[in-house]
Design a protein around this motif. Sequence first.
Motif, PDB file in Angstrom:
ATOM      1  N   VAL A  49       4.427   7.219   2.066  1.00  0.00           N
ATOM      2  CA  VAL A  49       4.786   6.177   3.027  1.00  0.00           C
ATOM      3  C   VAL A  49       4.229   4.865   2.496  1.00  0.00           C
ATOM      4  CG1 VAL A  49       4.612   5.322   5.378  1.00  0.00           C
ATOM      5  CG2 VAL A  49       4.748   7.785   4.964  1.00  0.00           C
ATOM      6  N   TYR A  50       5.089   3.865   2.404  1.00  0.00           N
ATOM      7  CA  TYR A  50       4.704   2.574   1.838  1.00  0.00           C
ATOM      8  C   TYR A  50       4.597   1.541   2.958  1.00  0.00           C
ATOM      9  CZ  TYR A  50       5.629   4.632  -2.672  1.00  0.00           C
ATOM     10  OH  TYR A  50       5.573   5.442  -3.784  1.00  0.00           O
ATOM     11  N   PHE A  51       3.455   0.859   2.968  1.00  0.00           N
ATOM     12  CA  PHE A  51       3.232  -0.199   3.943  1.00  0.00           C
ATOM     13  C   PHE A  51       3.071  -1.534   3.227  1.00  0.00           C
ATOM     14  CE2 PHE A  51       2.901   1.950   7.917  1.00  0.00           C
ATOM     15  CZ  PHE A  51       2.379   3.205   7.640  1.00  0.00           C
ATOM     16  N   CYS A  52       3.707  -2.524   3.779  1.00  0.00           N
ATOM     17  CA  CYS A  52       3.490  -3.897   3.372  1.00  0.00           C
ATOM     18  C   CYS A  52       2.586  -4.548   4.404  1.00  0.00           C
ATOM     19  CB  CYS A  52       4.832  -4.631   3.299  1.00  0.00           C
ATOM     20  SG  CYS A  52       4.707  -6.377   2.916  1.00  0.00           S
ATOM     21  N   ALA A  53       1.777  -5.509   3.966  1.00  0.00           N
ATOM     22  CA  ALA A  53       0.912  -6.236   4.893  1.00  0.00           C
ATOM     23  C   ALA A  53       0.798  -7.677   4.441  1.00  0.00           C
ATOM     24  CB  ALA A  53      -0.470  -5.590   4.958  1.00  0.00           C
ATOM     25  N   SER A  54       0.404  -8.524   5.372  1.00  0.00           N
ATOM     26  CA  SER A  54       0.147  -9.919   5.025  1.00  0.00           C
ATOM     27  C   SER A  54      -1.086 -10.394   5.775  1.00  0.00           C
ATOM     28  CB  SER A  54       1.348 -10.801   5.367  1.00  0.00           C
ATOM     29  OG  SER A  54       1.518 -10.922   6.766  1.00  0.00           O
ATOM     30  N   SER A  55      -1.705 -11.441   5.249  1.00  0.00           N
ATOM     31  CA  SER A  55      -2.870 -12.009   5.925  1.00  0.00           C
ATOM     32  C   SER A  55      -2.993 -13.479   5.583  1.00  0.00           C
ATOM     33  CB  SER A  55      -4.151 -11.260   5.540  1.00  0.00           C
ATOM     34  OG  SER A  55      -4.449 -11.431   4.170  1.00  0.00           O
ATOM     35  N   TYR A  59       0.838  -1.181   0.000  1.00  0.00           N
ATOM     36  CA  TYR A  59       0.000   0.000   0.000  1.00  0.00           C
ATOM     37  C   TYR A  59       0.883   1.245   0.000  1.00  0.00           C
ATOM     38  CZ  TYR A  59      -3.904  -2.914   1.690  1.00  0.00           C
ATOM     39  OH  TYR A  59      -4.895  -3.865   1.820  1.00  0.00           O
ATOM     40  N   ARG A  60       0.303   2.339  -0.453  1.00  0.00           N
ATOM     41  CA  ARG A  60       0.895   3.635  -0.217  1.00  0.00           C
ATOM     42  C   ARG A  60      -0.106   4.468   0.573  1.00  0.00           C
ATOM     43  NH1 ARG A  60       2.126   7.232  -5.360  1.00  0.00           N
ATOM     44  NH2 ARG A  60       2.032   8.855  -3.768  1.00  0.00           N
ATOM     45  N   GLN A  61       0.415   5.338   1.429  1.00  0.00           N
ATOM     46  CA  GLN A  61      -0.450   6.184   2.238  1.00  0.00           C
ATOM     47  C   GLN A  61       0.011   7.615   2.109  1.00  0.00           C
ATOM     48  OE1 GLN A  61      -0.577   5.604   6.580  1.00  0.00           O
ATOM     49  NE2 GLN A  61      -2.797   5.903   6.481  1.00  0.00           N
ATOM     50  N   ASP A  62      -0.875   8.438   1.605  1.00  0.00           N
ATOM     51  CA  ASP A  62      -0.640   9.870   1.470  1.00  0.00           C
ATOM     52  C   ASP A  62      -1.585  10.594   2.405  1.00  0.00           C
ATOM     53  OD1 ASP A  62      -0.469   8.735  -1.753  1.00  0.00           O
ATOM     54  OD2 ASP A  62       1.257   9.668  -0.812  1.00  0.00           O
ATOM     55  N   PRO A  63      -1.226  11.807   2.824  1.00  0.00           N
ATOM     56  CA  PRO A  63      -2.066  12.531   3.797  1.00  0.00           C
ATOM     57  C   PRO A  63      -3.523  12.618   3.343  1.00  0.00           C
ATOM     58  CG  PRO A  63       0.019  13.655   3.495  1.00  0.00           C
ATOM     59  CD  PRO A  63      -0.005  12.564   2.471  1.00  0.00           C
ATOM     60  N   GLY A  64      -4.423  12.206   4.239  1.00  0.00           N
ATOM     61  CA  GLY A  64      -5.848  12.311   3.954  1.00  0.00           C
ATOM     62  C   GLY A  64      -6.392  11.310   2.957  1.00  0.00           C
ATOM     63  N   MET A  65      -5.554  10.343   2.532  1.00  0.00           N
ATOM     64  CA  MET A  65      -5.992   9.431   1.455  1.00  0.00           C
ATOM     65  C   MET A  65      -6.191   8.006   1.932  1.00  0.00           C
ATOM     66  SD  MET A  65      -6.371  11.209  -1.214  1.00  0.00           S
ATOM     67  CE  MET A  65      -6.423   9.989  -2.514  1.00  0.00           C
ATOM     68  N   GLY A  66      -6.005   7.727   3.188  1.00  0.00           N
ATOM     69  CA  GLY A  66      -6.143   6.361   3.645  1.00  0.00           C
ATOM     70  C   GLY A  66      -5.058   5.483   3.033  1.00  0.00           C
ATOM     71  N   PRO A 125       6.225  -1.830   9.489  1.00  0.00           N
ATOM     72  CA  PRO A 125       6.380  -0.508  10.097  1.00  0.00           C
ATOM     73  C   PRO A 125       6.390   0.646   9.105  1.00  0.00           C
ATOM     74  CG  PRO A 125       8.479  -1.624  10.033  1.00  0.00           C
ATOM     75  CD  PRO A 125       7.466  -2.617   9.565  1.00  0.00           C
ATOM     76  N   GLY A 126       6.452   0.342   7.820  1.00  0.00           N
ATOM     77  CA  GLY A 126       6.404   1.398   6.819  1.00  0.00           C
ATOM     78  C   GLY A 126       7.781   1.828   6.328  1.00  0.00           C
ATOM     79  N   VAL A 152      -3.652   1.431  -7.586  1.00  0.00           N
ATOM     80  CA  VAL A 152      -2.710   2.423  -8.116  1.00  0.00           C
ATOM     81  C   VAL A 152      -1.391   1.749  -8.517  1.00  0.00           C
ATOM     82  CG1 VAL A 152      -3.684   4.455  -6.980  1.00  0.00           C
ATOM     83  CG2 VAL A 152      -2.076   3.016  -5.720  1.00  0.00           C
ATOM     84  N   PRO A 153      -1.383   0.891  -9.537  1.00  0.00           N
ATOM     85  CA  PRO A 153      -0.184   0.102  -9.857  1.00  0.00           C
ATOM     86  C   PRO A 153       0.849   0.793 -10.743  1.00  0.00           C
ATOM     87  CG  PRO A 153      -1.974  -0.512 -11.298  1.00  0.00           C
ATOM     88  CD  PRO A 153      -2.525   0.529 -10.343  1.00  0.00           C
TER      89      PRO A 153
END
Lengths: 114, 111
Positions: free
Chosen positions: A88-94, A35-42, A107-108, A60-61
């Motif tokens: 800010v780039y976040f990785c996640a797993s599930s 994911y990417r996270q920009d201010p106000g964009m979730g 942690p980003g 957003v690829p």
Amino acid sequence: NAGVTQTPKFRVLKTGQSMTLLCAQDMNHEYMYWYRQDPGMGLRLIHYSVGEGTTAKGEVPDGYNVSRLKKQNFLLGLESAAPSQTSVYFCASSSLTSGVYEQYFGPGTRLTVT
Amino acid sequence: EDKVVQSPLSLVVHEGDTVTLNCSYEVTNFRSLLWYKQEKKAPTFLFMLTSSGIEKKSGRLSSILDKKELFSILNITATQTGDSAVYLCAVESGGSYIPTFGRGTSLIVHP
């Protein structure tokens, strides 16, 4: 049990440079996400993977590529960085096996492109 | 296209106040709704809701889902400064297990 780790934590690039962000998880999760996270964009999904050797585009690829050669690792590549990729780039797993489909986040990585 | 809308976008309260955060959604084949808390770092999981009318509770936080009206609320009672964070709502739909996130609600709790 480290959970989800990301490398590096910070990076400054010049326009046109390339880099790879590394995500690693030690929970044997099937799904991984960038994911990417920009201010106000979730959180906006860039790419994701449902298993080793498979990847798919998210919301957003453009400007990014990914690879998942091993189940525990998910790499995000920027071939030619642009200022619009400052984020800010976040990785996640599930996992699908627990019945609770929560995502575990790294942690980003704060990336600045000048 | 799946859509998740959170309101308000930001909220400023004083310690001890009770707050209600809203999350509405439009998705095909709803599976689950998840709430996360994000302080100055990675989001952490709070609740997963799949059934209408069943409240999930953890300390001063509680959440409930209304699948008929397509929304969920997150309540925080007796707020503390440590509750200051961005609260994210995400909805999973269909067979993909790929969640759609809302933009989040930024909560600031003043002493």
